[in-house]
Design a protein around this motif. Structure first.
Motif, PDB file in Angstrom:
ATOM      1  N   ILE A  79     -37.430  16.449  17.040  1.00  0.00           N
ATOM      2  CA  ILE A  79     -36.888  17.055  15.819  1.00  0.00           C
ATOM      3  C   ILE A  79     -36.118  18.309  16.231  1.00  0.00           C
ATOM      4  O   ILE A  79     -36.685  19.225  16.827  1.00  0.00           O
ATOM      5  N   ARG A  80     -34.840  18.322  15.923  1.00  0.00           N
ATOM      6  CA  ARG A  80     -34.039  19.480  16.300  1.00  0.00           C
ATOM      7  C   ARG A  80     -33.107  19.933  15.175  1.00  0.00           C
ATOM      8  O   ARG A  80     -33.017  21.115  14.872  1.00  0.00           O
ATOM      9  N   TYR A  81     -32.412  18.990  14.564  1.00  0.00           N
ATOM     10  CA  TYR A  81     -31.411  19.341  13.552  1.00  0.00           C
ATOM     11  C   TYR A  81     -31.851  18.979  12.140  1.00  0.00           C
ATOM     12  O   TYR A  81     -31.204  19.361  11.172  1.00  0.00           O
ATOM     13  N   GLY A  82     -32.912  18.201  12.008  1.00  0.00           N
ATOM     14  CA  GLY A  82     -33.364  17.765  10.694  1.00  0.00           C
ATOM     15  C   GLY A  82     -32.760  16.427  10.306  1.00  0.00           C
ATOM     16  O   GLY A  82     -31.677  16.055  10.748  1.00  0.00           O
ATOM     17  N   CYS A  83     -33.481  15.703   9.466  1.00  0.00           N
ATOM     18  CA  CYS A  83     -33.049  14.376   9.005  1.00  0.00           C
ATOM     19  C   CYS A  83     -31.766  14.512   8.180  1.00  0.00           C
ATOM     20  O   CYS A  83     -31.659  15.409   7.333  1.00  0.00           O
ATOM     21  N   PRO A  84     -30.751  13.682   8.395  1.00  0.00           N
ATOM     22  CA  PRO A  84     -30.719  12.465   9.213  1.00  0.00           C
ATOM     23  C   PRO A  84     -30.011  12.643  10.563  1.00  0.00           C
ATOM     24  O   PRO A  84     -29.424  11.695  11.073  1.00  0.00           O
ATOM     25  N   TYR A  85     -30.062  13.821  11.138  1.00  0.00           N
ATOM     26  CA  TYR A  85     -29.273  14.111  12.332  1.00  0.00           C
ATOM     27  C   TYR A  85     -30.055  13.953  13.641  1.00  0.00           C
ATOM     28  O   TYR A  85     -29.514  14.227  14.706  1.00  0.00           O
ATOM     29  N   ASP A  86     -31.334  13.527  13.567  1.00  0.00           N
ATOM     30  CA  ASP A  86     -32.174  13.447  14.768  1.00  0.00           C
ATOM     31  C   ASP A  86     -32.563  12.017  15.168  1.00  0.00           C
ATOM     32  O   ASP A  86     -33.445  11.836  16.007  1.00  0.00           O
ATOM     33  N   CYS A  87     -31.954  10.997  14.602  1.00  0.00           N
ATOM     34  CA  CYS A  87     -32.387   9.617  14.881  1.00  0.00           C
ATOM     35  C   CYS A  87     -32.235   9.305  16.379  1.00  0.00           C
ATOM     36  O   CYS A  87     -31.270   9.728  17.013  1.00  0.00           O
ATOM     37  N   GLY A  88     -33.151   8.517  16.838  1.00  0.00           N
ATOM     38  CA  GLY A  88     -34.436   8.220  16.306  1.00  0.00           C
ATOM     39  C   GLY A  88     -35.206   7.306  17.264  1.00  0.00           C
ATOM     40  O   GLY A  88     -34.726   6.982  18.322  1.00  0.00           O
ATOM     41  N   LEU A  89     -36.428   6.949  16.946  1.00  0.00           N
ATOM     42  CA  LEU A  89     -37.137   7.515  15.835  1.00  0.00           C
ATOM     43  C   LEU A  89     -37.693   8.876  16.240  1.00  0.00           C
ATOM     44  O   LEU A  89     -38.269   9.033  17.312  1.00  0.00           O
ATOM     45  N   CYS A  90     -37.554   9.838  15.337  1.00  0.00           N
ATOM     46  CA  CYS A  90     -38.099  11.169  15.588  1.00  0.00           C
ATOM     47  C   CYS A  90     -39.458  11.282  14.904  1.00  0.00           C
ATOM     48  O   CYS A  90     -39.780  10.478  14.024  1.00  0.00           O
ATOM     49  N   PRO A  91     -40.281  12.259  15.277  1.00  0.00           N
ATOM     50  CA  PRO A  91     -41.623  12.382  14.700  1.00  0.00           C
ATOM     51  C   PRO A  91     -41.642  12.661  13.202  1.00  0.00           C
ATOM     52  O   PRO A  91     -42.716  12.595  12.594  1.00  0.00           O
ATOM     53  N   ASP A  92     -40.494  12.947  12.609  1.00  0.00           N
ATOM     54  CA  ASP A  92     -40.455  13.192  11.170  1.00  0.00           C
ATOM     55  C   ASP A  92     -40.235  11.905  10.380  1.00  0.00           C
ATOM     56  O   ASP A  92     -40.243  11.920   9.155  1.00  0.00           O
ATOM     57  N   HIS A  93     -40.026  10.772  11.091  1.00  0.00           N
ATOM     58  CA  HIS A  93     -39.836   9.507  10.391  1.00  0.00           C
ATOM     59  C   HIS A  93     -41.184   9.000   9.894  1.00  0.00           C
ATOM     60  O   HIS A  93     -42.218   9.229  10.523  1.00  0.00           O
ATOM     61  N   GLU A  94     -41.174   8.266   8.755  1.00  0.00           N
ATOM     62  CA  GLU A  94     -42.410   7.892   8.088  1.00  0.00           C
ATOM     63  C   GLU A  94     -42.711   6.394   8.129  1.00  0.00           C
ATOM     64  O   GLU A  94     -43.559   5.927   7.375  1.00  0.00           O
ATOM     65  N   GLN A  95     -42.053   5.632   8.978  1.00  0.00           N
ATOM     66  CA  GLN A  95     -42.327   4.199   8.990  1.00  0.00           C
ATOM     67  C   GLN A  95     -41.920   3.597  10.325  1.00  0.00           C
ATOM     68  O   GLN A  95     -40.862   3.921  10.866  1.00  0.00           O
ATOM     69  N   HIS A  96     -42.759   2.726  10.834  1.00  0.00           N
ATOM     70  CA  HIS A  96     -42.434   2.015  12.068  1.00  0.00           C
ATOM     71  C   HIS A  96     -41.368   0.952  11.783  1.00  0.00           C
ATOM     72  O   HIS A  96     -40.863   0.834  10.660  1.00  0.00           O
ATOM     73  N   SER A  97     -41.038   0.146  12.770  1.00  0.00           N
ATOM     74  CA  SER A  97     -39.987  -0.874  12.625  1.00  0.00           C
ATOM     75  C   SER A  97     -40.594  -2.191  12.145  1.00  0.00           C
ATOM     76  O   SER A  97     -41.243  -2.890  12.925  1.00  0.00           O
TER      77      SER A  97
END
Length: 470
Positions: A79-97
Protein backbone atom coordinates in the motif's frame (compact mmCIF):
# COMPACT_ATOMS: atom_id res chain seq x y z
CA UNK A 1 -39.29 31.81 5.09
CA UNK A 2 -40.12 28.16 4.10
CA UNK A 3 -37.46 25.51 4.58
CA UNK A 4 -35.97 24.31 1.31
CA UNK A 5 -35.18 20.61 0.91
CA UNK A 6 -32.81 19.03 -1.52
CA UNK A 7 -34.37 16.99 -4.30
CA UNK A 8 -32.54 13.87 -3.15
CA UNK A 9 -31.66 11.84 -0.08
CA UNK A 10 -27.94 11.69 0.73
CA UNK A 11 -27.51 7.96 1.40
CA UNK A 12 -23.76 7.20 1.55
CA UNK A 13 -20.33 8.65 0.89
CA UNK A 14 -17.60 6.99 -1.12
CA UNK A 15 -14.65 7.75 -3.38
CA UNK A 16 -14.82 7.54 -7.15
CA UNK A 17 -12.73 8.86 -10.04
CA UNK A 18 -13.37 11.61 -12.55
CA UNK A 19 -14.44 10.04 -15.84
CA UNK A 20 -12.30 12.56 -17.75
CA UNK A 21 -8.95 12.68 -15.92
CA UNK A 22 -9.22 9.58 -13.67
CA UNK A 23 -8.27 11.58 -10.57
CA UNK A 24 -9.73 10.23 -7.34
CA UNK A 25 -12.71 12.32 -6.21
CA UNK A 26 -15.22 12.22 -3.41
CA UNK A 27 -18.68 10.97 -4.38
CA UNK A 28 -22.07 11.06 -2.72
CA UNK A 29 -24.44 8.15 -3.22
CA UNK A 30 -27.86 9.77 -3.50
CA UNK A 31 -31.42 8.53 -3.96
CA UNK A 32 -33.55 10.66 -6.24
CA UNK A 33 -36.78 9.82 -8.10
CA UNK A 34 -36.49 6.12 -7.17
CA UNK A 35 -32.99 5.91 -8.67
CA UNK A 36 -29.54 5.71 -7.12
CA UNK A 37 -26.81 8.00 -8.45
CA UNK A 38 -23.16 8.81 -7.86
CA UNK A 39 -22.81 12.56 -7.47
CA UNK A 40 -19.16 13.55 -7.79
CA UNK A 41 -17.10 16.67 -8.26
CA UNK A 42 -13.69 17.09 -9.90
CA UNK A 43 -11.85 20.38 -9.46
CA UNK A 44 -10.68 20.16 -13.07
CA UNK A 45 -13.85 18.92 -14.83
CA UNK A 46 -16.75 19.88 -12.59
CA UNK A 47 -19.78 17.92 -11.44
CA UNK A 48 -20.86 14.53 -12.67
CA UNK A 49 -24.05 12.59 -11.97
CA UNK A 50 -24.10 8.90 -12.89
CA UNK A 51 -26.97 6.41 -12.57
CA UNK A 52 -25.77 3.33 -10.68
CA UNK A 53 -29.10 1.62 -9.95
CA UNK A 54 -32.71 2.06 -10.99
CA UNK A 55 -33.92 -0.14 -8.12
CA UNK A 56 -33.50 1.46 -4.69
CA UNK A 57 -34.71 -1.59 -2.76
CA UNK A 58 -32.30 -3.91 -4.55
CA UNK A 59 -29.42 -1.48 -4.02
CA UNK A 60 -30.15 -1.43 -0.29
CA UNK A 61 -30.51 -5.22 -0.24
CA UNK A 62 -26.98 -5.56 -1.60
CA UNK A 63 -25.78 -4.03 1.68
CA UNK A 64 -27.29 -7.03 3.48
CA UNK A 65 -25.19 -9.48 1.45
CA UNK A 66 -21.93 -8.83 3.23
CA UNK A 67 -19.60 -11.42 4.69
CA UNK A 68 -16.00 -11.49 5.96
CA UNK A 69 -13.52 -11.23 3.13
CA UNK A 70 -11.70 -14.30 1.84
CA UNK A 71 -8.05 -13.32 1.47
CA UNK A 72 -5.41 -14.66 -0.90
CA UNK A 73 -2.44 -16.57 0.46
CA UNK A 74 -0.11 -13.66 -0.26
CA UNK A 75 -0.13 -10.00 -1.30
CA UNK A 76 1.66 -8.87 -4.45
CA UNK A 77 2.13 -5.12 -3.95
CA UNK A 78 2.42 -2.76 -0.96
CA UNK A 79 0.00 0.00 0.00
CA UNK A 80 1.61 3.23 -1.10
CA UNK A 81 -0.70 5.51 -3.09
CA UNK A 82 -4.13 4.24 -2.04
CA UNK A 83 -6.83 2.41 -3.98
CA UNK A 84 -7.03 2.13 -6.98
CA UNK A 85 -3.39 3.09 -7.60
CA UNK A 86 -1.68 0.16 -5.79
CA UNK A 87 -2.92 -2.92 -7.71
CA UNK A 88 -2.31 -5.60 -6.90
CA UNK A 89 -3.30 -7.44 -4.99
CA UNK A 90 -2.38 -5.08 -2.17
CA UNK A 91 -3.19 -5.75 1.51
CA UNK A 92 -6.07 -3.26 1.33
CA UNK A 93 -7.99 -5.48 -1.12
CA UNK A 94 -10.99 -7.30 0.38
CA UNK A 95 -11.41 -10.40 -1.79
CA UNK A 96 -9.31 -13.20 -3.20
CA UNK A 97 -9.50 -14.28 -6.86
CA UNK A 98 -12.69 -16.20 -7.59
CA UNK A 99 -11.74 -16.06 -11.28
CA UNK A 100 -8.38 -15.08 -12.79
CA UNK A 101 -7.77 -14.38 -16.47
CA UNK A 102 -4.53 -15.38 -18.16
CA UNK A 103 -4.21 -13.44 -21.41
CA UNK A 104 -2.06 -15.50 -23.78
CA UNK A 105 -2.16 -13.20 -26.82
CA UNK A 106 -3.31 -9.74 -27.91
CA UNK A 107 -3.99 -11.00 -31.44
CA UNK A 108 -7.55 -11.82 -32.51
CA UNK A 109 -9.29 -13.08 -35.64
CA UNK A 110 -11.95 -10.39 -35.20
CA UNK A 111 -11.73 -6.65 -34.63
CA UNK A 112 -14.79 -6.08 -32.49
CA UNK A 113 -16.02 -2.48 -32.20
CA UNK A 114 -16.50 -3.31 -28.50
CA UNK A 115 -13.38 -4.82 -26.91
CA UNK A 116 -11.99 -3.99 -23.47
CA UNK A 117 -8.58 -5.40 -24.52
CA UNK A 118 -8.50 -3.60 -27.89
CA UNK A 119 -7.44 -6.87 -29.55
CA UNK A 120 -7.30 -7.14 -33.34
CA UNK A 121 -5.71 -9.07 -36.23
CA UNK A 122 -3.08 -6.31 -36.39
CA UNK A 123 -1.67 -6.99 -32.92
CA UNK A 124 1.13 -9.57 -32.81
CA UNK A 125 1.81 -10.18 -29.12
CA UNK A 126 2.06 -13.90 -28.30
CA UNK A 127 3.03 -14.94 -24.78
CA UNK A 128 5.45 -17.83 -24.57
CA UNK A 129 4.81 -21.00 -22.59
CA UNK A 130 7.41 -19.81 -20.09
CA UNK A 131 5.58 -16.50 -19.59
CA UNK A 132 2.23 -18.26 -19.32
CA UNK A 133 3.54 -20.73 -16.77
CA UNK A 134 4.93 -17.87 -14.69
CA UNK A 135 1.49 -16.21 -14.74
CA UNK A 136 -0.23 -19.48 -13.79
CA UNK A 137 2.27 -20.00 -10.97
CA UNK A 138 1.58 -16.48 -9.68
CA UNK A 139 -2.12 -17.32 -9.48
CA UNK A 140 -1.37 -20.61 -7.71
CA UNK A 141 0.91 -18.85 -5.23
CA UNK A 142 -1.91 -16.45 -4.42
CA UNK A 143 -4.68 -19.04 -4.23
CA UNK A 144 -3.02 -22.45 -3.63
CA UNK A 145 -5.98 -24.09 -5.42
CA UNK A 146 -7.50 -21.44 -7.74
CA UNK A 147 -11.25 -21.73 -8.17
CA UNK A 148 -11.34 -20.72 -11.84
CA UNK A 149 -8.61 -19.79 -14.28
CA UNK A 150 -9.76 -18.48 -17.63
CA UNK A 151 -7.43 -18.65 -20.64
CA UNK A 152 -8.17 -15.48 -22.55
CA UNK A 153 -6.78 -12.98 -25.02
CA UNK A 154 -7.20 -11.71 -27.71
CA UNK A 155 -8.51 -14.96 -29.12
CA UNK A 156 -6.69 -17.74 -27.25
CA UNK A 157 -7.70 -20.56 -29.63
CA UNK A 158 -5.44 -19.13 -32.36
CA UNK A 159 -2.33 -19.29 -30.17
CA UNK A 160 0.11 -21.66 -31.97
CA UNK A 161 0.67 -23.57 -28.71
CA UNK A 162 -2.94 -23.58 -27.56
CA UNK A 163 -3.18 -27.22 -26.52
CA UNK A 164 0.20 -27.05 -24.84
CA UNK A 165 -1.19 -24.16 -22.78
CA UNK A 166 -4.18 -26.29 -21.74
CA UNK A 167 -1.90 -29.22 -20.91
CA UNK A 168 0.25 -26.92 -18.81
CA UNK A 169 -2.75 -25.47 -16.98
CA UNK A 170 -4.04 -28.98 -16.26
CA UNK A 171 -0.81 -29.74 -14.38
CA UNK A 172 -1.61 -26.97 -11.90
CA UNK A 173 -4.02 -27.39 -8.94
CA UNK A 174 -6.79 -25.44 -10.68
CA UNK A 175 -10.33 -26.53 -9.84
CA UNK A 176 -11.98 -25.32 -13.04
CA UNK A 177 -10.34 -24.26 -16.31
CA UNK A 178 -12.13 -22.00 -18.79
CA UNK A 179 -11.34 -20.76 -22.28
CA UNK A 180 -12.75 -17.40 -23.36
CA UNK A 181 -13.51 -17.56 -27.11
CA UNK A 182 -15.39 -15.83 -29.91
CA UNK A 183 -16.24 -19.28 -31.30
CA UNK A 184 -14.81 -18.94 -34.81
CA UNK A 185 -12.45 -21.90 -34.51
CA UNK A 186 -15.08 -23.88 -32.56
CA UNK A 187 -17.47 -23.44 -35.51
CA UNK A 188 -14.97 -24.19 -38.28
CA UNK A 189 -12.90 -27.03 -36.86
CA UNK A 190 -14.81 -30.06 -35.55
CA UNK A 191 -11.57 -31.94 -34.85
CA UNK A 192 -10.42 -29.05 -32.66
CA UNK A 193 -13.63 -29.38 -30.62
CA UNK A 194 -13.18 -33.14 -30.33
CA UNK A 195 -9.74 -32.55 -28.82
CA UNK A 196 -11.21 -30.05 -26.35
CA UNK A 197 -13.56 -32.74 -25.03
CA UNK A 198 -10.56 -34.60 -23.61
CA UNK A 199 -10.10 -31.84 -21.02
CA UNK A 200 -13.48 -32.52 -19.44
CA UNK A 201 -14.48 -32.53 -16.60
CA UNK A 202 -13.32 -29.36 -14.92
CA UNK A 203 -13.23 -27.55 -18.26
CA UNK A 204 -15.60 -25.03 -19.79
CA UNK A 205 -15.90 -22.66 -22.73
CA UNK A 206 -16.87 -19.04 -22.18
CA UNK A 207 -18.51 -18.46 -25.56
CA UNK A 208 -19.26 -14.99 -26.93
CA UNK A 209 -22.98 -15.01 -27.76
CA UNK A 210 -24.40 -11.51 -28.01
CA UNK A 211 -27.44 -11.67 -30.25
CA UNK A 212 -29.55 -13.53 -32.79
CA UNK A 213 -29.74 -10.42 -34.99
CA UNK A 214 -27.34 -9.30 -37.71
CA UNK A 215 -27.56 -5.60 -36.86
CA UNK A 216 -26.55 -6.10 -33.22
CA UNK A 217 -23.73 -8.48 -34.12
CA UNK A 218 -22.27 -6.08 -36.66
CA UNK A 219 -22.42 -3.21 -34.17
CA UNK A 220 -20.79 -5.22 -31.37
CA UNK A 221 -18.53 -7.61 -33.34
CA UNK A 222 -18.10 -6.04 -36.76
CA UNK A 223 -19.43 -9.16 -38.53
CA UNK A 224 -22.59 -11.22 -38.98
CA UNK A 225 -21.78 -14.22 -36.78
CA UNK A 226 -25.19 -15.91 -36.70
CA UNK A 227 -24.13 -18.96 -38.69
CA UNK A 228 -20.83 -19.16 -36.80
CA UNK A 229 -22.68 -19.25 -33.47
CA UNK A 230 -25.07 -21.95 -34.71
CA UNK A 231 -22.27 -24.23 -35.93
CA UNK A 232 -20.27 -23.65 -32.75
CA UNK A 233 -23.20 -24.70 -30.55
CA UNK A 234 -23.81 -27.76 -32.75
CA UNK A 235 -20.22 -28.88 -32.24
CA UNK A 236 -20.30 -28.20 -28.50
CA UNK A 237 -23.57 -30.10 -28.13
CA UNK A 238 -22.14 -33.03 -30.09
CA UNK A 239 -19.28 -33.44 -27.63
CA UNK A 240 -21.22 -32.09 -24.62
CA UNK A 241 -18.53 -29.58 -23.69
CA UNK A 242 -19.66 -27.40 -20.78
CA UNK A 243 -20.37 -23.93 -22.13
CA UNK A 244 -21.37 -20.55 -20.74
CA UNK A 245 -22.96 -18.12 -23.21
CA UNK A 246 -21.53 -14.62 -22.64
CA UNK A 247 -23.64 -11.67 -23.70
CA UNK A 248 -22.22 -8.15 -24.00
CA UNK A 249 -25.24 -5.90 -23.49
CA UNK A 250 -25.88 -2.46 -24.92
CA UNK A 251 -29.00 -0.50 -24.05
CA UNK A 252 -31.44 -0.31 -26.96
CA UNK A 253 -29.46 -2.76 -29.10
CA UNK A 254 -29.66 -6.31 -27.79
CA UNK A 255 -31.24 -5.87 -24.36
CA UNK A 256 -34.61 -7.04 -25.70
CA UNK A 257 -33.05 -10.46 -26.40
CA UNK A 258 -32.20 -11.34 -22.80
CA UNK A 259 -35.12 -13.75 -22.40
CA UNK A 260 -34.62 -15.32 -25.82
CA UNK A 261 -30.97 -16.09 -25.06
CA UNK A 262 -31.84 -17.66 -21.69
CA UNK A 263 -34.52 -19.86 -23.27
CA UNK A 264 -32.14 -20.82 -26.06
CA UNK A 265 -29.45 -21.76 -23.55
CA UNK A 266 -31.89 -23.93 -21.61
CA UNK A 267 -32.53 -25.99 -24.75
CA UNK A 268 -28.85 -26.66 -25.48
CA UNK A 269 -27.42 -29.80 -23.80
CA UNK A 270 -23.94 -28.29 -23.49
CA UNK A 271 -24.95 -24.90 -22.05
CA UNK A 272 -24.60 -24.55 -18.29
CA UNK A 273 -25.66 -20.92 -18.11
CA UNK A 274 -25.66 -17.39 -19.46
CA UNK A 275 -23.55 -14.47 -18.26
CA UNK A 276 -24.71 -10.94 -19.05
CA UNK A 277 -22.04 -8.23 -19.09
CA UNK A 278 -23.09 -4.59 -19.63
CA UNK A 279 -20.47 -2.78 -21.68
CA UNK A 280 -17.56 -1.47 -19.63
CA UNK A 281 -16.47 1.95 -20.86
CA UNK A 282 -12.86 0.86 -21.35
CA UNK A 283 -10.71 -0.17 -24.29
CA UNK A 284 -12.33 0.06 -27.73
CA UNK A 285 -15.91 1.31 -27.48
CA UNK A 286 -17.02 2.41 -30.94
CA UNK A 287 -20.58 3.75 -31.29
CA UNK A 288 -21.01 3.66 -27.52
CA UNK A 289 -22.20 6.74 -25.65
CA UNK A 290 -22.00 6.28 -21.86
CA UNK A 291 -24.72 8.89 -21.42
CA UNK A 292 -27.32 6.85 -23.34
CA UNK A 293 -26.03 3.30 -23.88
CA UNK A 294 -25.11 2.23 -20.35
CA UNK A 295 -26.98 -0.52 -18.53
CA UNK A 296 -26.82 -0.92 -14.76
CA UNK A 297 -26.91 -4.27 -13.00
CA UNK A 298 -30.39 -3.58 -11.68
CA UNK A 299 -31.69 -2.89 -15.20
CA UNK A 300 -30.27 -6.19 -16.46
CA UNK A 301 -31.75 -7.98 -13.47
CA UNK A 302 -35.18 -6.58 -14.33
CA UNK A 303 -34.80 -7.65 -17.97
CA UNK A 304 -34.04 -11.22 -16.85
CA UNK A 305 -37.10 -11.30 -14.59
CA UNK A 306 -39.44 -9.72 -17.15
CA UNK A 307 -38.27 -11.61 -20.23
CA UNK A 308 -37.16 -15.07 -19.10
CA UNK A 309 -40.51 -16.45 -17.95
CA UNK A 310 -38.48 -18.44 -15.40
CA UNK A 311 -36.90 -16.27 -12.73
CA UNK A 312 -38.77 -14.17 -10.16
CA UNK A 313 -37.24 -11.27 -8.19
CA UNK A 314 -36.30 -13.55 -5.29
CA UNK A 315 -34.41 -15.82 -7.71
CA UNK A 316 -31.78 -13.23 -8.79
CA UNK A 317 -29.76 -12.26 -5.73
CA UNK A 318 -26.48 -10.47 -4.97
CA UNK A 319 -23.31 -12.57 -4.87
CA UNK A 320 -21.88 -11.99 -1.37
CA UNK A 321 -18.23 -11.68 -2.40
CA UNK A 322 -19.04 -8.67 -4.62
CA UNK A 323 -22.75 -7.77 -4.26
CA UNK A 324 -22.54 -4.41 -6.04
CA UNK A 325 -21.33 -5.94 -9.29
CA UNK A 326 -22.45 -9.58 -9.32
CA UNK A 327 -25.94 -11.06 -9.18
CA UNK A 328 -26.93 -14.65 -9.85
CA UNK A 329 -29.74 -17.12 -10.20
CA UNK A 330 -29.56 -20.90 -10.32
CA UNK A 331 -31.96 -23.48 -11.75
CA UNK A 332 -32.08 -27.21 -12.30
CA UNK A 333 -32.43 -28.35 -15.92
CA UNK A 334 -34.50 -31.52 -15.79
CA UNK A 335 -36.80 -33.25 -18.27
CA UNK A 336 -36.74 -30.44 -20.79
CA UNK A 337 -37.76 -27.88 -18.16
CA UNK A 338 -36.09 -25.77 -15.50
CA UNK A 339 -36.81 -25.17 -11.82
CA UNK A 340 -35.43 -21.99 -10.19
CA UNK A 341 -33.54 -22.71 -6.98
CA UNK A 342 -32.05 -19.51 -5.63
CA UNK A 343 -35.28 -18.09 -4.22
CA UNK A 344 -35.66 -21.08 -1.91
CA UNK A 345 -32.55 -20.22 0.06
CA UNK A 346 -32.28 -18.52 3.40
CA UNK A 347 -29.69 -15.78 2.65
CA UNK A 348 -28.15 -16.23 6.08
CA UNK A 349 -27.02 -19.74 5.13
CA UNK A 350 -25.27 -18.26 2.11
CA UNK A 351 -23.61 -15.57 4.22
CA UNK A 352 -22.43 -18.22 6.68
CA UNK A 353 -20.07 -19.38 3.95
CA UNK A 354 -21.92 -22.57 3.08
CA UNK A 355 -21.23 -24.29 6.39
CA UNK A 356 -24.71 -25.80 6.19
CA UNK A 357 -25.42 -28.51 3.65
CA UNK A 358 -28.25 -28.98 1.19
CA UNK A 359 -29.56 -32.51 1.31
CA UNK A 360 -30.92 -34.32 -1.71
CA UNK A 361 -33.17 -37.31 -0.90
CA UNK A 362 -33.12 -39.54 -3.97
CA UNK A 363 -36.43 -41.35 -3.41
CA UNK A 364 -38.77 -38.32 -3.42
CA UNK A 365 -40.78 -36.80 -6.24
CA UNK A 366 -39.06 -34.04 -8.20
CA UNK A 367 -40.92 -31.22 -6.50
CA UNK A 368 -40.24 -32.65 -3.06
CA UNK A 369 -36.60 -33.17 -3.99
CA UNK A 370 -36.15 -29.53 -4.87
CA UNK A 371 -37.54 -28.36 -1.55
CA UNK A 372 -35.61 -31.00 0.36
CA UNK A 373 -32.53 -29.78 -1.48
CA UNK A 374 -32.69 -26.61 0.58
CA UNK A 375 -33.64 -28.04 3.94
CA UNK A 376 -31.20 -28.08 6.82
CA UNK A 377 -31.93 -31.72 7.67
CA UNK A 378 -29.00 -34.11 7.61
CA UNK A 379 -29.05 -37.80 6.91
CA UNK A 380 -25.99 -40.07 6.69
CA UNK A 381 -27.62 -41.98 3.84
CA UNK A 382 -28.36 -38.88 1.74
CA UNK A 383 -26.35 -37.46 -1.09
CA UNK A 384 -25.46 -33.81 -0.50
CA UNK A 385 -24.73 -30.66 -2.42
CA UNK A 386 -22.37 -28.06 -1.05
CA UNK A 387 -24.30 -24.81 -0.73
CA UNK A 388 -21.11 -22.80 -0.93
CA UNK A 389 -20.24 -24.42 -4.26
CA UNK A 390 -23.75 -24.15 -5.66
CA UNK A 391 -24.48 -20.56 -4.73
CA UNK A 392 -21.54 -18.74 -6.13
CA UNK A 393 -20.28 -17.42 -9.43
CA UNK A 394 -18.10 -20.52 -9.53
CA UNK A 395 -19.26 -23.37 -11.76
CA UNK A 396 -18.01 -26.29 -9.66
CA UNK A 397 -20.93 -28.19 -8.18
CA UNK A 398 -20.78 -31.47 -6.28
CA UNK A 399 -23.99 -33.38 -7.03
CA UNK A 400 -25.67 -36.76 -6.53
CA UNK A 401 -25.18 -39.49 -9.11
CA UNK A 402 -28.36 -38.79 -11.08
CA UNK A 403 -28.07 -34.99 -10.91
CA UNK A 404 -24.86 -33.82 -12.56
CA UNK A 405 -23.29 -30.59 -13.75
CA UNK A 406 -25.30 -31.11 -16.96
CA UNK A 407 -28.40 -30.30 -14.90
CA UNK A 408 -27.11 -27.02 -13.50
CA UNK A 409 -28.15 -23.78 -15.21
CA UNK A 410 -27.01 -20.44 -13.86
CA UNK A 411 -27.67 -16.87 -14.91
CA UNK A 412 -25.04 -14.35 -13.84
CA UNK A 413 -24.88 -10.59 -14.20
CA UNK A 414 -21.30 -9.36 -14.18
CA UNK A 415 -21.03 -5.58 -14.16
CA UNK A 416 -17.52 -4.16 -14.39
CA UNK A 417 -16.67 -0.74 -12.99
CA UNK A 418 -15.48 2.00 -15.33
CA UNK A 419 -14.67 5.71 -14.92
CA UNK A 420 -18.37 6.56 -14.64
CA UNK A 421 -19.68 4.14 -12.01
CA UNK A 422 -16.34 3.61 -10.24
CA UNK A 423 -16.70 3.11 -6.50
CA UNK A 424 -13.61 2.44 -4.39
CA UNK A 425 -15.65 0.51 -1.83
CA UNK A 426 -16.83 -1.81 -4.57
CA UNK A 427 -13.55 -2.30 -6.40
CA UNK A 428 -11.95 -3.44 -3.15
CA UNK A 429 -14.33 -6.42 -3.29
CA UNK A 430 -13.58 -7.31 -6.91
CA UNK A 431 -13.08 -11.07 -7.26
CA UNK A 432 -12.49 -11.22 -11.06
CA UNK A 433 -8.80 -10.53 -11.67
CA UNK A 434 -6.22 -10.50 -14.46
CA UNK A 435 -2.72 -11.91 -14.08
CA UNK A 436 -0.14 -9.35 -15.17
CA UNK A 437 2.98 -10.82 -16.84
CA UNK A 438 5.12 -9.33 -14.07
CA UNK A 439 3.38 -11.38 -11.37
CA UNK A 440 0.83 -8.89 -10.13
CA UNK A 441 -2.80 -10.00 -9.84
CA UNK A 442 -4.99 -7.02 -10.71
CA UNK A 443 -8.78 -6.55 -10.52
CA UNK A 444 -10.41 -6.64 -13.96
CA UNK A 445 -11.97 -3.22 -13.43
CA UNK A 446 -8.75 -1.36 -12.59
CA UNK A 447 -6.61 -3.37 -15.02
CA UNK A 448 -8.56 -2.05 -18.00
CA UNK A 449 -8.56 1.50 -16.69
CA UNK A 450 -5.02 1.91 -15.38
CA UNK A 451 -2.75 -1.07 -16.05
CA UNK A 452 -3.34 -2.32 -19.60
CA UNK A 453 -0.84 -1.56 -22.38
CA UNK A 454 0.57 1.95 -21.91
CA UNK A 455 -1.96 3.22 -19.39
CA UNK A 456 0.44 2.98 -16.47
CA UNK A 457 2.16 6.08 -17.82
CA UNK A 458 -1.04 8.01 -17.04
CA UNK A 459 -1.23 6.25 -13.69
CA UNK A 460 2.29 7.40 -12.79
CA UNK A 461 1.15 10.99 -13.13
CA UNK A 462 -1.84 10.36 -10.86
CA UNK A 463 0.41 8.65 -8.34
CA UNK A 464 2.80 11.57 -8.36
CA UNK A 465 -0.03 13.93 -7.41
CA UNK A 466 -0.83 11.82 -4.31
CA UNK A 467 2.78 11.91 -3.13
CA UNK A 468 2.42 8.39 -1.72
CA UNK A 469 2.61 7.35 1.90
CA UNK A 470 5.43 8.79 3.97
Amino acid sequence: MPIKNRSYVFYELTNSICSQCLRKVEAKVIIEDENVYLLKYCGHHGREKVLISDDVDYYKRCREFLKPAEMPQRWNTPIRYGCPYDCGLCPDHEQHSCLTLIEVTDKCNLQCPICYAESSPKRETWRSLEQIEAMLDAVVCNEEEPDIVQISGGEPTIHPQFFEILDLAKTKPIKHLMVNTNGLRIARDREFVRKLAAYMPGFELYLQFDSFEEEALRELRGADLREVRQRAIEHLNEFNISTTLVVTLKKGLNDREVGDIIRYGLQQPSVRGVTFQPIQAAGRTESFDPATDRLTLSEVRRLIIEQSGLFQPEDIIPVPCHPDCLAMGYALKLGGGAIPLTGLIDPQILLDGGRNTIVFEQDQTLKEQVFELFSTAHSPSSSALSLKNLLCCLPSVAVPEHIGYDNVFRVLIMQFLDPYNFDVRSVKKSCVHIAHPDGRIIPFDTYNLFYRDGREEILEGLRAETGGLR
